[in-house]
Design an enzyme around this catalytic site. Structure first.
Site, PDB file in Angstrom:
ATOM      1  N   ASN A 131      14.600   1.573  24.056  1.00  0.00           N
ATOM      2  CA  ASN A 131      13.410   1.740  24.887  1.00  0.00           C
ATOM      3  C   ASN A 131      12.245   1.974  23.929  1.00  0.00           C
ATOM      4  OD1 ASN A 131      11.398   2.400  26.627  1.00  0.00           O
ATOM      5  ND2 ASN A 131      12.370   4.257  27.445  1.00  0.00           N
TER       6      ASN A 131
ATOM      7  N   LYS B 167       9.242   2.148  24.629  1.00  0.00           N
ATOM      8  CA  LYS B 167       8.135   2.872  25.278  1.00  0.00           C
ATOM      9  C   LYS B 167       6.826   2.160  24.961  1.00  0.00           C
ATOM     10  CE  LYS B 167      11.033   6.953  25.304  1.00  0.00           C
ATOM     11  NZ  LYS B 167      11.155   8.400  25.272  1.00  0.00           N
TER      12      LYS B 167
ATOM     13  N   HIS C  82      12.455   6.172  34.613  1.00  0.00           N
ATOM     14  CA  HIS C  82      12.452   7.006  33.403  1.00  0.00           C
ATOM     15  C   HIS C  82      11.674   8.290  33.684  1.00  0.00           C
ATOM     16  CE1 HIS C  82      11.724   8.379  29.335  1.00  0.00           C
ATOM     17  NE2 HIS C  82      12.712   7.588  28.945  1.00  0.00           N
TER      18      HIS C  82
ATOM     19  N   GLU D  52       9.565   9.804  32.041  1.00  0.00           N
ATOM     20  CA  GLU D  52       8.139   9.723  31.697  1.00  0.00           C
ATOM     21  C   GLU D  52       7.354   9.050  32.828  1.00  0.00           C
ATOM     22  OE1 GLU D  52       8.657   7.896  27.852  1.00  0.00           O
ATOM     23  OE2 GLU D  52       9.512   9.764  27.096  1.00  0.00           O
TER      24      GLU D  52
ATOM     25  N   GLU E 127      19.522  11.102  31.091  1.00  0.00           N
ATOM     26  CA  GLU E 127      18.632  11.550  30.020  1.00  0.00           C
ATOM     27  C   GLU E 127      18.083  12.931  30.361  1.00  0.00           C
ATOM     28  OE1 GLU E 127      16.905   7.971  27.689  1.00  0.00           O
ATOM     29  OE2 GLU E 127      15.610   8.345  29.394  1.00  0.00           O
TER      30      GLU E 127
ATOM     31  N   GLY F 162      12.926  13.009  22.869  1.00  0.00           N
ATOM     32  CA  GLY F 162      11.887  13.099  21.853  1.00  0.00           C
ATOM     33  C   GLY F 162      11.773  14.468  21.207  1.00  0.00           C
TER      34      GLY F 162
ATOM     35  N   SER G 160      17.292  11.832  22.138  1.00  0.00           N
ATOM     36  CA  SER G 160      17.446  12.117  20.709  1.00  0.00           C
ATOM     37  C   SER G 160      18.735  11.544  20.109  1.00  0.00           C
ATOM     38  CB  SER G 160      17.343  13.628  20.433  1.00  0.00           C
ATOM     39  OG  SER G 160      16.060  14.099  20.820  1.00  0.00           O
TER      40      SER G 160
HETATM   41  P1  13P Z   1      14.328   9.620  22.271  1.00  0.00           P
HETATM   42  O1  13P Z   1      15.517   8.830  21.769  1.00  0.00           O
HETATM   43  O2  13P Z   1      13.081   9.384  21.461  1.00  0.00           O
HETATM   44  O3  13P Z   1      14.659  11.055  22.494  1.00  0.00           O
HETATM   45  O4  13P Z   1      13.973   9.009  23.712  1.00  0.00           O
HETATM   46  C1  13P Z   1      14.975   8.911  24.657  1.00  0.00           C
HETATM   47  C2  13P Z   1      14.467   8.122  25.789  1.00  0.00           C
HETATM   48  O5  13P Z   1      13.618   8.568  26.534  1.00  0.00           O
HETATM   49  C3  13P Z   1      14.993   6.762  25.964  1.00  0.00           C
HETATM   50  O6  13P Z   1      14.622   6.234  27.199  1.00  0.00           O
END
Ligand code: 13P
Length: 235
Positions: free
Chosen positions: A8, A10, A92, A94, A158, A164, A196
């Site tokens: 991802n 992002k 997601h 976010e 997640e 993150g 992570s």
């Molecule tokens: P990280 O791997 O940066 O923690 O992000 C995870 C994530 O949100 C994948 O969709």
């Protein structure tokens, strides 16, 4: 099904990132891994072209629940599919943080399936919920309200506090959550873990019971680290 190792990206990437598809296709990864890159929507076309003759699959990070029409700024699932993408990440955390509800995620998943895409429906609990001992119940509730009524899809668990942050859920907690999710949805969807995931912890996570792959954010932006994660796919 193979374990799905999904990047991802992002809101990261520029047109020259299409070269990363070739880098990944040439990297040494486990034969058990299905490789997926989900770039920002404006890069989907370039990446689909770059991946067309490779084992790398492309997906989107979101789609509209609506059919084509007057929806400024939205992306039609039918367009994503027409470009050659096969997956779409939905719900997601976010995006849920911006107000996306379970019902909207479900509507998007059903529209995506109708267009031939395989949704990856994301769920996960906040730190408060985990500390209150309610993580499994809250996540299963969220999941059952977010998944499509029919059709093929995958799930990504997640935990919000692990995204993150460098904090990874304990393997025992991942196993417990994935078992709870499996009990709720029965066979079919793969259940990815995200939060992570790095080359250093991928082996342990991907070997955990009911883990059907990984959804990787930060460590997916460099193909050497993403490939190093995919090297640990086992089933
Ligand atoms: P990280 O791997 O940066 O923690 O992000 C995870 C994530 O949100 C994948 O969709």
């Amino acid at each position: 099904m193979k374990q799905l190792i999904a990047a991802n990206w992002k809101m990261n990437g520029m047109p020259d990132w299409a070269e990363k598809v070739g880098e990944l296709a040439r990297a040494e990864v486990s034969g058990a891994a299905e490789l997926l890159i989900c770039p920002p929507a404006p890069l989907l076309s370039l990446l689909c072209e770059a991946a067309s003759d490779s084992a790398v699959t492309i997906g989107a990070q979101d789609c509209s629940a609506d059919e084509a029409g007057a929806h400024t700024g939205e992306t039609d699932a039918a367009l994503i599919a027409a470009l050659g993408a096969r997956y779409v990440i939905l719900g997601h955390s976010e995006r849920r943080a911006g107000g996306e509800s379970d019902a909207l995620v479900k509507a998007k998943a059903e529209r995506a399936i109708a267009c031939g895409l395989r949704p990856i429906v994301c769920v996960g609990e906040s730190l408060d919920v985990r500390e209150a001992g309610e993580a499994n119940a809250v996540v299963v509730d969220q999941l059952l309200s977010s998944i499509p009524e029919t059709g093929d899809y995958d799930i990504a668990y997640e935990p919000i506090w692990a995204i993150g942050t460098g904090r990874v859920a304990e393997v025992a907690d991942i196993a417990e959550m994935h078992a709870a999710i499996r009990a709720a949805v029965k066979p079919g969807p793969r259940i990815l873990y995200g939060g992570s995931v790095k080359p250093a912890n991928a082996q342990e996570i991907l070997a955990t019971s009911e883990v059907g792959g990984a959804l990787v954010g930060g460590a997916s932006l460099q193909m050497d680290s993403f490939a190093a994660i995919a090297l640990h796919a086992i089933r």
